[in-house]
Design an enzyme around this catalytic site. Structure first.
Site, mmCIF file in Angstrom:
data_model
loop_
_atom_site.group_PDB
_atom_site.id
_atom_site.type_symbol
_atom_site.label_atom_id
_atom_site.label_comp_id
_atom_site.label_asym_id
_atom_site.label_seq_id
_atom_site.Cartn_x
_atom_site.Cartn_y
_atom_site.Cartn_z
ATOM 1 N N LYS A 93 4.966 -6.641 -10.067
ATOM 2 C CA LYS A 93 6.077 -5.700 -10.222
ATOM 3 C C LYS A 93 7.361 -6.380 -9.747
ATOM 4 C CE LYS A 93 4.369 -2.367 -7.602
ATOM 5 N NZ LYS A 93 3.275 -3.195 -7.054
ATOM 6 N N SER A 119 0.858 -1.184 0.000
ATOM 7 C CA SER A 119 0.000 0.000 0.000
ATOM 8 C C SER A 119 0.899 1.241 0.000
ATOM 9 C CB SER A 119 -0.906 -0.005 1.226
ATOM 10 O OG SER A 119 -1.844 -1.036 1.109
ATOM 11 N N GLY A 120 0.283 2.399 -0.203
ATOM 12 C CA GLY A 120 1.058 3.629 -0.247
ATOM 13 C C GLY A 120 1.314 4.100 -1.660
ATOM 14 N N HIS A 121 0.889 3.293 -2.653
ATOM 15 C CA HIS A 121 1.081 3.667 -4.057
ATOM 16 C C HIS A 121 -0.242 4.027 -4.719
ATOM 17 C CE1 HIS A 121 5.084 2.218 -3.508
ATOM 18 N NE2 HIS A 121 4.702 0.976 -3.306
ATOM 19 N N HIS A 154 9.528 3.642 -3.900
ATOM 20 C CA HIS A 154 9.617 3.849 -2.458
ATOM 21 C C HIS A 154 10.697 4.879 -2.150
ATOM 22 C CE1 HIS A 154 8.667 -0.286 -3.517
ATOM 23 N NE2 HIS A 154 7.740 -0.196 -2.598
ATOM 24 N N ASP A 156 7.498 -8.784 -3.719
ATOM 25 C CA ASP A 156 6.320 -9.075 -4.546
ATOM 26 C C ASP A 156 6.513 -10.394 -5.293
ATOM 27 O OD1 ASP A 156 4.626 -6.719 -4.139
ATOM 28 O OD2 ASP A 156 6.236 -5.618 -5.090
#
Lengths: 335, 211
Positions: free
Chosen positions: A109, A59-61, A223, A114
């Protein structure tokens, strides 16, 4: 740290609660607040006979990936903790939820976490008799793709892969066909990004890397992790050149070719500045004799509130252009 | 001192306490060369492990392997990132070779060797790449070298080697994992996964020393 949060530990669940409520016509969010593995699926469930598309990551994207669940794009998305890949027990049910009987394409990705978690989840889903193909997105030219790195990262180009593969699935291509289209996008898409300032992960509470007031980091991943070099702050034109040239060179985009030009914001840079970059990038491409046939400008693959941007080029042909133009109806992209 | 299922449970609890105490330090190491969440992710995982073990009363015939399997599946489903599947696989492989009530010294060696094989298979990494393998591999080798000693001595040798291995990652240039994006700039920082490995093995020793 000042953020609009109640409890940093619950930031992802609280955000997804609002997301689910705001887009109840498009998505269903499963497992919130300890009810089970968290994943997002298309409202109404899998489409029978259609290849399902699943993606996921930390999360955060946002809006990546949940914002792209809907008609013409993804069937399920799997949000991990902030900047942390989701776990196999989240990914496997998402794959199952996306399966309309024609198999599922997992769009991953290229980040170590991932890749490892999706690998495990795909094995588990296959054990449950779901046919799964995987495509690995590695569009970031900042990282040398060699034995000496984990390989190129998958960054903003992921949006192109999800949109175009989603359109191929929607028009009825079979799993091998959708995978082939996705691989073609991967082969023709490249990106590079810049950070002007770091971001702060909610449960960590301090900036995720140190960047001096007068410094910028060229070649970041999503990131803020570095790739190429740290340099002194400079003009938008110069930064655009530093991003665009390696992307265009790596893609070997030649005079007379058509591209999609995507300027992506990292979350903390205003749209107005993204358009400055877009204008400069477009001019540089025109100098090379390259036609910008399609454009996308905005915050699509972000890093929380990081200041910065990335430039993505996708080499277009008639089919990719048609699939890009095909209707899409998701929370974050629709036409 | 017996390395039985109760020891495995103490190991998990000790690991959870150690990770909780070190989570900010581990995250700080990760901020330098990764994405700055290793300590927090591992802490989330081990808190879940403790909760799961508390909710699963020990059966009379419980094996070390059964406890390690529960640790493995819980870490895999809660940690995320690269550390989740890597530690999960390590404990899962270790569980497979320790499906017995009590471990002798050769069984401790087998546990560590299985863990290393799991990590290298899943992560495709080898020593010298500035990853947790740089702590696990010397730990397994030191344990094998100490074979014939007591189980505690074997564990101590492994933990000491893991600690030295973690420290030895400082000058290395990363070629695997997220730190590899830094290239030469990754030198001068200790690998967070190697450090957390050293902490976990130190916790195994502490659990063995408890009465």
């Amino acid at each position: 740290m000042k953020k609009l949060l109640d409890d940093p530990e619950n930031a992802v669940d609280d955000s997804l609660t609002g997301f689910a409520a705001a887009h109840a016509d498009l998505v269903e969010v499963h497992g919130l607040h300890g009810a089970g593995p968290v994943f997002v699926s298309r409202a109404g469930g899998a489409v029978a006979g259609k290849v399902g598309l699943v993606s996921g990551g930390g999360s955060g994207h946002e809006p990546l990936h949940a914002g792209f669940v809907g008609a013409g794009m993804l069937d399920a998305a799997v949000p991990g903790a902030v900047f942390t890949s989701p776990t196999p027990d989240q990914i496997t049910p998402a794959i199952q939820a996306a399966d309309g009987g024609a198999g599922v394409l997992a769009i991953v990705k290229n980040y170590t976490g991932d890749v490892l978690n999706f690998e495990t989840a795909v094995e588990l889903a296959e054990a449950e008799d779901v046919q799964v193909a995987t495509v690995l997105v590695n569009d970031d030219v900042a990282v040398e793709d060699s034995l000496y790195t984990a390989g190129r990262r998958g960054v903003a180009g992921t949006v192109m892969v999800e949109k175009i593969a989603g359109a191929a699935a929607a028009r009825g291509d079979d799993l091998a066909g959708v995978q082939a289209v996705a691989e073609r996008v991967v082969a023709n898409v490249r990106s590079m990004g810049v950070a002007l300032a770091a971001c702060t992960v909610p449960h960590v509470g301090k900036p995720s890397f140190d960047l001096g007031e007068g410094e910028i980091e060229i070649g970041i991943g999503i990131h803020g992790e570095p790739g190429r070099q740290r340099i002194a702050m400079t003009s938008a034109s110069e930064i655009t050149r530093l991003l665009l040239e390696p992307v265009a060179d790596d893609l070997h985009v030649a005079s007379g070719e058509r591209v999609l030009l995507f300027v992506n914001g990292m979350g903390g840079t205003p749209q107005s500045e993204l358009y400055v970059v877009y204008g400069r990038a477009r001019a540089l491409l025109e100098e090379r004799g390259v036609t910008v046939a399609r454009s996308l400008v905005g915050n699509y693959v972000t890093s929380l509130e990081m200041q910065g941007a990335s430039i993505t080029l996708l080499r277009l042909d008639d089919e990719l252009e048609q699939l890009w133009d095909a209707p899409v109806h998701t929370a974050a992209m629709h036409w | 001192m017996t390395l039985d299922a109760a020891w495995a449970r103490r190991w998990a609890a000790q690991a959870a306490a150690t990770v909780a105490a070190a989570k900010d330090d581990l995250t700080e190491l990760d901020r330098q060369i990764g994405d700055g969440d290793h300590g927090h992710n591992l802490d989330r995982g081990f808190r879940a492990v403790v909760a799961k073990l508390d909710a699963t009363p020990a059966a009379a015939d419980e094996t070390v392997g059964a406890v390690l399997k529960l640790v493995a599946t819980t870490l895999m489903s809660t940690v995320g990132g690269a550390a989740g599947p890597l530690y999960g696989t390590a404990f899962l492989r270790a569980a497979k070779v320790t499906d017995r009530e009590e471990l002798d010294a050769p069984a401790v060696v087998a546990l560590l060797e299985a863990a290393v094989e799991g990590i290298t298979a899943r992560g495709h990494a080898t020593t010298g790449e500035k990853t947790m393998v740089d702590a696990w591999q010397p730990a397994a080798e030191a344990a094998a070298g100490a074979d014939g000693a007591t189980t505690l001595a074997v564990l101590e040798a492994a933990a000491a080697a893991a600690d030295a291995g973690a420290t030895a990652t400082i000058p290395l240039v990363a070629t695997k994992g997220r730190a590899s994006y830094l290239g030469e700039r990754s030198a001068g920082h200790e690998d967070p996964g190697a450090r957390s490995t050293a902490l976990l093995l130190a916790a195994a020793v502490a659990a063995a020393e408890e009465p």
